[in-house]
Design an enzyme around this catalytic site. Structure first.
Site, mmCIF file in Angstrom:
data_model
loop_
_atom_site.group_PDB
_atom_site.id
_atom_site.type_symbol
_atom_site.label_atom_id
_atom_site.label_comp_id
_atom_site.label_asym_id
_atom_site.label_seq_id
_atom_site.Cartn_x
_atom_site.Cartn_y
_atom_site.Cartn_z
ATOM 1 N N TYR A 60 -36.283 9.073 17.335
ATOM 2 C CA TYR A 60 -35.591 10.354 17.304
ATOM 3 C C TYR A 60 -34.856 10.616 18.634
ATOM 4 O O TYR A 60 -33.675 10.954 18.653
ATOM 5 C CB TYR A 60 -36.578 11.512 17.017
ATOM 6 C CG TYR A 60 -35.980 12.812 17.464
ATOM 7 C CD1 TYR A 60 -35.003 13.429 16.696
ATOM 8 C CD2 TYR A 60 -36.306 13.363 18.704
ATOM 9 C CE1 TYR A 60 -34.371 14.571 17.143
ATOM 10 C CE2 TYR A 60 -35.688 14.500 19.157
ATOM 11 C CZ TYR A 60 -34.723 15.109 18.376
ATOM 12 O OH TYR A 60 -34.085 16.219 18.835
ATOM 13 N N GLU A 113 -34.521 16.719 25.830
ATOM 14 C CA GLU A 113 -35.174 16.232 24.611
ATOM 15 C C GLU A 113 -36.677 16.053 24.816
ATOM 16 O O GLU A 113 -37.471 16.407 23.945
ATOM 17 C CB GLU A 113 -34.544 14.911 24.145
ATOM 18 C CG GLU A 113 -33.158 15.072 23.554
ATOM 19 C CD GLU A 113 -33.145 15.931 22.290
ATOM 20 O OE1 GLU A 113 -34.191 16.077 21.640
ATOM 21 O OE2 GLU A 113 -32.081 16.490 21.966
ATOM 22 N N ASP A 148 -35.759 14.615 12.659
ATOM 23 C CA ASP A 148 -36.933 15.295 13.212
ATOM 24 C C ASP A 148 -37.466 16.262 12.142
ATOM 25 O O ASP A 148 -36.994 16.250 10.997
ATOM 26 C CB ASP A 148 -36.571 16.035 14.517
ATOM 27 C CG ASP A 148 -35.708 17.269 14.270
ATOM 28 O OD1 ASP A 148 -35.148 17.404 13.155
ATOM 29 O OD2 ASP A 148 -35.604 18.114 15.173
#
Ligand code: SF4
Length: 386
Positions: A119, A38, A137
């Site tokens: 997020y 991520e 996102d």
């Protein structure tokens, strides 16, 4: 969008199961590996991040390995991916995980890790632990704005709240990780920014934007700010020769960056060369001022040894033109006290690859590399791995 949420979830998840890209971070439930992916995918495309992800996990397969590694070793593993602050955050997050004894399994705990925002916490939490938290996102915002034919700007105020509420409302509570990834995958591969591929879309029948016949009208974003042209002269001051050459550089501070507006403070911590704004693309005028600037920094005369081709790049609304000027500084010259106070220092060219460099500085160094070692390609004996 239509109200049959169960069917929407089924349609989306069925499509995801059949069409999703085979990506290594989708084959694991390890929260640490998912966190690595991520952070890497922030501001970086999947195809760029892929080899880095595998290399990084080979070097640092778990939080313990990353927590005990030196910052330089971590940066070296990240070299070329850019936005080095992410690597530092990742190392700090690994240290926090090791300090607390295990990876946090609740949203608040994940969110408390360095470098983790709403997020990332939702993505890691839902994929690794099945936490029922929707991700929001850029891809998700675009898809939901089209699905709902949202009239408001979905990136702020009431529009952003509507998107968050809709995302949470749609989330499949039994399979939150798959659902979140499916919605992001739809945005990345089908509901793309410029021309949504509605004819291939598994949720076409639920999409108000499509049913209106104007999916491309969403999201409704405010008009983009006008482009501002900025011309800057850059002083590439070199000392010594061959592989042991050094260049005058310093890390950007938030104070310097603030001069150019908040949008550019993200370059804080990145290394840069002396530069100043000039009114036009005229190299001659830039040279006159650069000669004064180099005298101010090194306290003595230093010959100008040439111009490099103009470099052009964009940051947000800025269309930046750089006029690079190369100087040779005698080994005997020492930095002026004011320059030292401002953070200027000599750094070996071969060491620059280990430092965070923004794309403009990378372009400048690539040019410099070609001039200094004309018969070598990229990555020469000077060791500029850019
Ligand atoms: Fe996006 Fe078109 Fe699918 Fe609507 S139908 S979600 S606009 S791709």
């Amino acid at each position: 969008m239509g109200t049959d949420i169960s069917k929407f979830r089924r349609d989306l998840l069925r499509w995801y199961a059949a069409s999703k890209r085979d990506l290594p971070w989708r084959r694991t439930r390890d929260p640490y590996a998912i966190l690595v992916s991520e952070l890497m995918l922030q501001q970086t495309q999947v195809k760029t991040a892929l080899p880095y992800y595998e290399k990084f996990l080979r070097h640092f397969p778990n939080p313990e390995a990353l927590a005990s590694a030196s910052e330089n070793a971590v940066l070296a593993s990240w070299a070329g991916l850019g936005y080095y602050r992410r690597a530092r955050f990742l190392r700090a997050a690994a240290q926090a995980i090791v300090a607390r004894g295990s990876f946090p399994e609740h949203l608040e705990g994940i969110r408390a890790l360095p470098g983790v925002g709403a997020y990332t916490a939702a993505a890691v939490g839902s994929i690794a632990f099945g936490l029922q938290q929707a991700v929001v996102d850029g891809n998700v915002i675009r898809v939901l704005a089209r699905l709902a034919a949202l009239g408001a700007d979905p990136t702020c105020g009431e529009g952003a709240k509507k998107v968050r509420d809709l995302a949470q409302n749609l989330l499949d509570l039994k399979r939150p990780g798959d659902f979140n990834q499916a919605l992001m995958e739809l945005g990345a591969t089908v509901c793309v920014p410029d021309k949504p591929r509605c004819h291939d879309c598994p949720v076409q029948g639920h999409c108000a934007g499509f049913l209106e016949g104007k999916p491309g009208d969403y999201p409704r974003l405010p008009p983009r700010a006008a482009t501002q042209v900025l011309v800057k002269a850059v002083v590439l001051a070199l000392r010594g020769s061959g592989p042991r050459s050094e260049i005058l550089t310093r890390a950007r501070s938030s104070r310097q960056e603030a001069k150019f507006g908040a949008s550019k403070t993200r370059l804080e911590g990145f290394w840069a060369f002396p530069e100043f704004e000039v009114p036009s693309l005229d190299f001659s005028a830039a040279e006159v001022r650069a000669v004064k600037e180099i005298r101010r920094l090194v306290g003595s005369e230093a010959p100008l040894t040439g111009r490099l081709p103009r470099v052009r790049h964009r940051i947000t609304v800025y269309d930046i033109h750089l006029l690079p000027l190369r100087f040779f500084v005698p080994k005997s010259a020492s930095l002026a006290p004011a320059a030292i106070k401002q953070g200027w220092q000599w750094v070996g060219l071969s060491k620059l690859a280990d430092l965070p460099l923004a794309s403009a500085e990378k372009k400048l160094l690539t040019l410099l590399n070609r001039v200094l070692v004309p018969n070598e390609g990229r990555g020469s004996q000077l060791g500029l791995i850019l």
